[in-house]
Structure formats: C-alpha cells, structure tokens
Scaffold this active site. Structure first.
Site, mmCIF file in Angstrom:
data_model
loop_
_atom_site.group_PDB
_atom_site.id
_atom_site.type_symbol
_atom_site.label_atom_id
_atom_site.label_comp_id
_atom_site.label_asym_id
_atom_site.label_seq_id
_atom_site.Cartn_x
_atom_site.Cartn_y
_atom_site.Cartn_z
ATOM 1 C CG HIS A 7 -0.364 0.006 2.536
ATOM 2 N ND1 HIS A 7 -0.120 -1.157 3.225
ATOM 3 C CD2 HIS A 7 0.070 1.001 3.353
ATOM 4 C CE1 HIS A 7 0.417 -0.883 4.402
ATOM 5 N NE2 HIS A 7 0.564 0.432 4.518
ATOM 6 C CG HIS A 79 3.742 4.508 5.561
ATOM 7 N ND1 HIS A 79 2.846 5.049 6.448
ATOM 8 C CD2 HIS A 79 3.288 3.260 5.299
ATOM 9 C CE1 HIS A 79 1.894 4.156 6.714
ATOM 10 N NE2 HIS A 79 2.137 3.054 6.020
ATOM 11 C CD GLU A 130 3.439 -0.589 7.131
ATOM 12 O OE1 GLU A 130 2.884 0.220 6.376
ATOM 13 O OE2 GLU A 130 2.843 -1.188 8.031
HETATM 14 CO CO CO Z 1 1.052 1.232 6.315
#
Ligand code: CO
Length: 134
Positions: A7, A79, A130
């Site tokens: 994502h 992020h 991430e």
């Molecule tokens: Co995330």
C-alpha cells in the site's frame, strides 16, 4: 527482498473529507474506517486492482502522524509499504547493511494483522518505508 507494493499511505486530517475525494470523486472501493489504538490512527483502505491506498487519520492525542500533519497541513503521502517473504531475515539483512529500524526494532502487528517494521526515512531516499510480512 522486495515483494509486492502492499500500500501507499496518505495522512489526512479529516477522514470524511478524504472519503469524499476517494469514494465520491474518484469512485474508489473503500473499506470501513477502523480504529487502530495501538498505532494512534484510524485507517480506511481503498482497494485498487493492483494495490491499496491506506488513508490514515490521527487517533488520540499522541498520534504518530500529528507531526507530519503539522508540516503538511493538506495531508500527503506518509509512507509506502512493501511485502517481504521473511520480515526477520529482511530486517537482519538491512541492519547488517547499516539501515535503521524505527522503534525497538521488533516487528509489530500492523493494520492487516501481519508483522510490520518501519525503516528510517533518511536511509531510504527520504521516504518512510514499511515492510510487511507477505
Ligand atoms: Co502502512
């Protein structure tokens, strides 16, 4: 090491306003809003054919995205998240190469119920990154 783009997360001040954009204007397939008290955010996922957009709204007084929203008053990309086959092996390899892991360096359970880690943005081209166990 890098797998799929899981994502891209966008920090927003007001989830209702964000949903007007992603659901109503862009016609996105949006999930329910879920409070993530362990992470200090509420999340909505916009499901795309090849990945997801994670909308993040601050939750509580000490949300980790408050500082970001002070600097980026209109919201913005917060992020990106990549999947990795083995998060501990990926972490160990990155640390051995000098990368910094945020927090205590141990994976936490993320918004999808899978272990995640955050890498220091200064080591990754100014982008908070991430990693999520695939
Ligand atoms: Co995330």
């Amino acid at each position: 090491m890098l797998g799929k783009l899981n994502h891209v997360a966008i920090a927003v001040r007001d989830m209702e306003a964000a949903l007007k954009v992603y659901r109503d204007t862009l016609g996105g397939d949006v999930s329910e809003k879920v409070a993530q008290p362990d992470h200090g955010v509420s999340t909505v996922f916009v499901n795309l054919p090849n990945t997801k957009i994670e909308l993040l709204e601050p939750l509580g007084d000490n949300s980790p995205i408050n500082k970001f929203l002070e600097k980026n008053s209109a919201g913005g990309i917060h992020h990106i998240c990549y999947e990795v086959e083995d998060i501990l092996a990926a972490r160990d390899q990155l640390v051995a190469q000098g990368a910094r892991i945020l927090g205590d360096g141990e994976p936490k359970i993320g918004a999808h119920g899978k272990p995640v880690l955050f890498l220091h943005p200064k080591d990754f081209l100014g982008t908070l990154t991430e990693l999520e166990q695939a």
